[in-house]
Structures are given as structure tokens and as C-alpha cells.
Design a protein around this motif. Structure first.
Motif, short mmCIF file in Angstrom:
data_model
loop_
_atom_site.label_atom_id
_atom_site.label_comp_id
_atom_site.label_asym_id
_atom_site.label_seq_id
_atom_site.Cartn_x
_atom_site.Cartn_y
_atom_site.Cartn_z
N LEU A 1 -28.38 -18.41 -34.55
CA LEU A 1 -29.14 -18.65 -33.49
C LEU A 1 -29.53 -20.41 -33.67
CD1 LEU A 1 -31.08 -17.82 -31.36
CD2 LEU A 1 -32.89 -17.57 -33.07
N ALA A 2 -29.43 -21.00 -34.76
CA ALA A 2 -29.51 -22.36 -35.00
C ALA A 2 -28.43 -23.08 -34.40
CB ALA A 2 -29.92 -22.66 -36.38
N ALA A 3 -27.01 -22.61 -34.69
CA ALA A 3 -25.97 -23.36 -34.01
C ALA A 3 -25.90 -23.23 -32.74
CB ALA A 3 -24.61 -22.71 -34.70
N ALA A 4 -26.37 -22.16 -32.10
CA ALA A 4 -26.21 -22.06 -30.58
C ALA A 4 -27.44 -22.81 -29.92
CB ALA A 4 -26.63 -20.79 -30.12
N SER A 5 -28.56 -23.23 -30.64
CA SER A 5 -29.75 -23.89 -30.24
C SER A 5 -29.18 -25.37 -30.33
CB SER A 5 -30.98 -23.68 -31.24
OG SER A 5 -31.46 -22.27 -30.95
N GLN A 32 -27.90 -17.08 -26.83
CA GLN A 32 -29.39 -17.30 -27.59
C GLN A 32 -30.08 -15.95 -27.22
OE1 GLN A 32 -31.13 -20.84 -25.88
NE2 GLN A 32 -30.82 -21.52 -28.13
N VAL A 33 -29.85 -15.42 -26.10
CA VAL A 33 -30.75 -14.24 -25.43
C VAL A 33 -30.24 -12.97 -26.30
CG1 VAL A 33 -31.28 -12.55 -23.50
CG2 VAL A 33 -31.38 -15.10 -23.19
N GLN A 34 -29.06 -12.84 -26.62
CA GLN A 34 -28.37 -11.76 -27.04
C GLN A 34 -28.67 -11.86 -28.61
OE1 GLN A 34 -26.81 -9.37 -25.82
NE2 GLN A 34 -26.56 -8.15 -27.92
N GLN A 35 -29.06 -13.04 -29.09
CA GLN A 35 -29.11 -13.11 -30.42
C GLN A 35 -30.69 -12.88 -30.91
OE1 GLN A 35 -28.07 -16.99 -31.77
NE2 GLN A 35 -26.26 -16.44 -32.59
N MET A 36 -31.51 -12.89 -29.90
CA MET A 36 -33.02 -12.97 -29.80
C MET A 36 -33.25 -11.34 -29.66
SD MET A 36 -34.60 -16.24 -28.21
CE MET A 36 -35.70 -15.41 -27.09
N LYS A 37 -32.35 -10.72 -28.90
CA LYS A 37 -32.47 -9.40 -28.71
C LYS A 37 -31.92 -8.49 -29.71
CE LYS A 37 -30.01 -5.47 -25.84
NZ LYS A 37 -29.10 -5.10 -24.94
N THR A 38 -31.09 -8.87 -30.63
CA THR A 38 -30.71 -8.14 -31.64
C THR A 38 -31.82 -8.22 -32.97
OG1 THR A 38 -29.46 -10.17 -32.47
CG2 THR A 38 -28.21 -8.41 -31.34
N GLY A 39 -32.34 -9.60 -32.78
CA GLY A 39 -33.44 -9.67 -33.90
C GLY A 39 -34.69 -8.94 -33.43
N LEU A 40 -34.98 -8.53 -32.18
CA LEU A 40 -36.10 -7.83 -31.94
C LEU A 40 -35.80 -6.50 -32.12
CD1 LEU A 40 -38.54 -7.64 -30.16
CD2 LEU A 40 -37.33 -7.38 -28.06
N LEU A 41 -34.50 -6.01 -31.75
CA LEU A 41 -34.01 -4.75 -32.11
C LEU A 41 -34.06 -4.21 -33.57
CD1 LEU A 41 -31.20 -3.96 -29.85
CD2 LEU A 41 -33.32 -2.95 -29.65
N GLN A 42 -33.89 -5.36 -34.50
CA GLN A 42 -33.84 -5.06 -35.92
C GLN A 42 -35.32 -5.15 -36.62
OE1 GLN A 42 -32.02 -8.45 -37.59
NE2 GLN A 42 -29.84 -7.43 -37.30
N ALA A 43 -36.25 -5.69 -35.69
CA ALA A 43 -37.65 -5.67 -36.18
C ALA A 43 -38.31 -4.47 -35.51
CB ALA A 43 -38.40 -6.73 -35.46
N MET A 44 -37.87 -3.84 -34.51
CA MET A 44 -38.17 -2.33 -33.93
C MET A 44 -37.78 -1.42 -34.68
SD MET A 44 -37.95 -3.17 -29.70
CE MET A 44 -38.49 -1.47 -29.57
#
Length: 105
Positions: A1-5, A32-44
Motif C-alpha cells: 500500500l505504501a509503494a502504491a501510495s 490502492q482500492v484493492q489493497q484497502m478492500k483486502t485489509g477490510l476483509l481481513q479485519a472483518m
């Protein structure tokens, strides 16, 4: 996520209109959206695991008020039945007085 940012910020600094047209900016935003989505799914998934482990506690918390209501309702019912049945029962001092009057006659 940091590299893409970092790449996104670099592309943004070079000019937004041209980068939007060329497609690099859109691709970076999608990454970035895909990485945030995977992070959200892991948190869920973590939250789901916590909920599954606490399911027994939640069920107990739901049944305790029901058990208390049934218990106090039953006690109230028994007390009402006892008071209805004991209306005809004469108290001990009056029973002694009545027996004394009957024996004196």
C-alpha cells in the motif's frame, strides 16, 4: 500500500489531467482500492472470529433475564396462591381463644 501510495503521489505531482488520460493514475487508484478492500476483509474475518468465540457469552446474557423473569413470576404466582388458600385459615391466637371458649362451655 505504501509503494502504491508513493507512485500515486509521484504521478499526481507530474500532472493530473495527462496521467488520468494515460491510465497510470487509474491503475494506481485501483491497486490502492484493492489493497484497502483486502485489509477490510481481513479485519472483518477477525471480527467474525471474535463474534464466534463470544457466541456462548451472548447467549448466556440473553437467557439470564428470561430465567429471572420466570423465577420471579413463579414466586409471585405461588405467593398469590398461598394467600388465596390461607384466607380461611385462622391465626394461632384466635384459634387458642376459640378453643378456650369451646372448652369452657
Amino acid at each position: 500500500l505504501a509503494a502504491a501510495s508513493r507512485l500515486y503521489e509521484k504521478e499526481l505531482a507530474q500532472g493530473t489531467v495527462w496521467k488520468l488520460i494515460s491510465g497510470d493514475m487509474v491503475r494506481l487508484l485501483l491497486i490502492q482500492v484493492q489493497q484497502m478492500k483486502t485489509g477490510l476483509l481481513q479485519a472483518m474475518d477477525g471480527i467474525d472470529d471474535l463474534m464466534d468465540s463470544n457466541r456462548l457469552n451472548v447467549q448466556l446474557l440473553a437467557t439470564i433475564p428470561a430465567v429471572l423473569l420466570v423465577t420471579f413470576g413463579w414466586r409471585l404466582f405461588l405467593r398469590a396462591m398461598y394467600s388465596l388458600r390461607s384466607k380461611d385459615i385462622v391465626g394461632l391466637p384466635s384459634a387458642h381463644a376459640e378453643m378456650k371458649d369451646l372448652l369452657m362451655k
